[in-house]
Design a protein around this motif. Sequence first.
Motif, short mmCIF file in Angstrom:
data_model
loop_
_atom_site.label_atom_id
_atom_site.label_comp_id
_atom_site.label_asym_id
_atom_site.label_seq_id
_atom_site.Cartn_x
_atom_site.Cartn_y
_atom_site.Cartn_z
N GLU A 51 23.83 15.89 0.84
CA GLU A 51 24.42 16.76 1.86
C GLU A 51 25.81 17.13 1.34
OE1 GLU A 51 24.24 13.96 5.30
OE2 GLU A 51 24.40 15.82 6.44
N VAL A 65 29.18 20.33 4.73
CA VAL A 65 29.45 19.52 5.91
C VAL A 65 30.87 18.98 5.78
CG1 VAL A 65 28.80 17.43 7.17
CG2 VAL A 65 27.04 18.86 6.14
N VAL A 114 33.55 16.36 6.34
CA VAL A 114 33.63 14.94 6.67
C VAL A 114 35.09 14.62 6.97
CG1 VAL A 114 33.27 12.59 5.82
CG2 VAL A 114 31.68 14.42 5.17
N LEU A 115 35.30 13.78 7.96
CA LEU A 115 36.65 13.45 8.37
C LEU A 115 37.40 12.76 7.24
CD1 LEU A 115 35.59 12.17 11.85
CD2 LEU A 115 36.94 14.24 11.42
N ILE A 154 37.29 8.99 6.92
CA ILE A 154 36.05 8.43 6.37
C ILE A 154 36.08 8.50 4.85
CG2 ILE A 154 33.54 8.69 6.27
CD1 ILE A 154 34.57 7.64 8.97
N LYS A 184 38.32 5.90 3.52
CA LYS A 184 37.70 4.56 3.57
C LYS A 184 36.74 4.37 2.39
CE LYS A 184 37.32 3.31 8.40
NZ LYS A 184 36.41 2.98 9.48
N ARG A 185 35.93 5.38 2.15
CA ARG A 185 34.95 5.27 1.06
C ARG A 185 35.66 5.13 -0.29
NH1 ARG A 185 32.03 5.29 5.17
NH2 ARG A 185 32.92 3.23 5.00
N PRO A 214 26.12 12.87 12.01
CA PRO A 214 27.12 12.35 11.06
C PRO A 214 26.65 12.56 9.63
CG PRO A 214 25.83 10.55 11.95
CD PRO A 214 25.36 11.78 12.66
N LEU A 222 29.06 8.27 6.45
CA LEU A 222 29.43 7.38 7.54
C LEU A 222 28.34 6.33 7.69
CD1 LEU A 222 30.78 10.29 8.46
CD2 LEU A 222 31.11 9.06 10.58
N ASN A 223 28.75 5.06 7.83
CA ASN A 223 27.74 4.06 8.14
C ASN A 223 27.45 4.10 9.64
OD1 ASN A 223 29.73 2.43 9.47
ND2 ASN A 223 30.34 1.58 7.49
N GLU A 251 30.37 3.38 12.03
CA GLU A 251 31.37 4.47 12.02
C GLU A 251 30.86 5.67 12.81
OE1 GLU A 251 31.70 4.81 7.82
OE2 GLU A 251 33.50 3.56 7.70
N LEU A 298 31.50 4.86 16.33
CA LEU A 298 32.95 4.87 16.59
C LEU A 298 33.49 6.28 16.68
CD1 LEU A 298 35.26 2.76 16.80
CD2 LEU A 298 35.62 3.07 14.36
N TYR A 299 32.96 7.17 15.87
CA TYR A 299 33.42 8.55 15.85
C TYR A 299 32.57 9.45 16.75
CZ TYR A 299 36.78 7.53 12.16
OH TYR A 299 37.84 7.02 11.45
N TYR A 344 29.46 10.29 16.99
CA TYR A 344 28.37 11.14 16.55
C TYR A 344 27.09 10.67 17.24
CZ TYR A 344 31.24 13.17 12.88
OH TYR A 344 32.21 13.85 12.21
#
Lengths: 247, 356
Positions: free
Chosen positions: A88, A107, A109-110, A113, A116-117, B77, B81-82, B85, B88-89, B91
């Motif tokens: 994606e 897409v 992504v925040l 996030i 974090k990754r 999501p 994102l796991n 997450e 939490l967000y 989705y």
Amino acid sequence: MKVLFIGHSHLKVLNDCYRDNIIMNYIPDFVQCGFEQYKPNVKKSLLSSKKILNKNLRKKITDQSFYSVVSCIYGNGHNILGFFKNDEPFDFVIPGREDLPIDEDCVQVLFEIIKKRIYETLENFELLIRLINDSTSFKVYHLEPPPVIPSNEFIIKHSAERFKTYNNPIINSYICRQKIWILYSELMKKICDSNNVYYIKNPASVFDEDKKLLEEYWCETCTHGNSKYGLEVLKNVGEVLLSEKSI
Amino acid sequence: MSGKYYLVKNPYKSLPSSSFWSKSVSLRDTALIDPIIETKFRFDKDMKIASAGSCFAQQLSSRLKEIGINYITKEPPHSLLNDSEAVLYNYNTYSARYGNIYTISQLKQLFQRAFNDSQYDSHILTSDNYFIDAYRPRIQPKGFSSREELELDRKIHYKAVRSVFEELDVFIFTLGLTEAWRSKLDNTTFPICPLVFSESLRQEDYFLHNFSMDEIERNLEEFIDLLSVVNKSAKIILTVSPVPLVATGFKNHVLVSNCNSKSLLRVTAGNISEKYSNVDYFPSFEIVNTIPGYFSNDLRTVTQKGIDHVMKVFMNHYLLIGSNDNTNGQPDENVKIDSYNNIFEEQCDELIYQNK
């Protein structure tokens, strides 16, 4: 003065270009962390549960004949997330970098996030650089990872053979690869700062006015700089060391 | 004349059991109480269902997904994102990432913003270097990392909202509150008072409003009309959240304010469902408020049993026969356990007023 360079795959470029050129104001020695005698780089102490440095690596970085240690470890970590197009395709906004374009077809992504990754990919880097710095009495420096190659055509041309066993290896867009590299480098610098490791950015000479890596420094491996790039980096390290020495 | 009255004809004699409290409520096994006579429509598992509403709506949306109906989510999501997450967000809490929608005014305004594809840059709050979307202030833990990210996310969100309303077959909306904080500048209705999030705001720019029945009805009718323009065949199920107010901003005791609020919402939902052939009323409020044991000790949180009963009645009446089973015909125990956890983790924005 003798300077110890430690690293993984990026070290080869520095090692090769040193062999091909006469350097400057210091003598480098190279420790390839991937070599057997240095693996694993970090392990658990038998006496306590603490993580400790590989004893051969520790011996090398505490060798008093050196003036300083320069690390280029984990220079490819950003490629784990960014090199190939995700199933994606995604993009994200870096705060304070509104100058960077957004690919709205992806897409979004925040940022939190993505951060974090990337931090997750830097966990081992944080451990190793901290252990290196704690183990040695020398000033430790860390090199910014080589910038990404701006041309997808170049990458495809030179990596088709190498990646043919990969499942659906579509190269990620330059925008996304660039952003991930920017964020990865920023977070790497933050980790270095918090561990009193001096972060050496890439020399300005390797970039064009749009901050893209100049073509003469592109490497056919597509994930490292080439020998010419390595030479610029070594020269830059020399200048930094000289300016530090004179302070 | 003895003074006794004799009923020549008892007008109640021919009425069914459901018309009598004793027969259908007090003398009935409470687990079997079913306040629905008939519904205006039913749907099968292929029809696209969307939902929105107050905290109670989270319970409904979670259960709707579990029972295997085609619950649409247009803002999923990314795989980066796991699972925790994604929760939490916010989705996949609802059909799009709009967060809790407590009033019909809020719903209508969301619809208008989405279809006007506008106002990306309005009502953005700042707090501790984060940017908060006042229309959905708790959509993520701290807020957005940059104004640009927030505006871009709104654009994506509005696109998702448009898709939801254009594609749905059935929209389930849970009416929660009549009290809401609004902007004096443009009458925007917020889910939470923006002053809670940002000290730099001026108190005089906001006011607490208690929507009247006329206003609620008008907003609901306007929303229905707007929806019908983009989706001619959409059906709507209205339900009133049984969950009482956390707090009232007016002088009445909260118990009194709560009764007033829920009464207005209930009457409006009933009036509108009678007026529109594509709008139905579902009595989750009646089920939870009548049967003992469906609120936990705080007299506010709906128990698992209460949700089970609500969903059982919902499925019996709205789902076409055969479409309420999982593909293997057995309930998924693992999924059920997750839904129990969801009950205790649902995010009720009103609770923020208690904590501040």
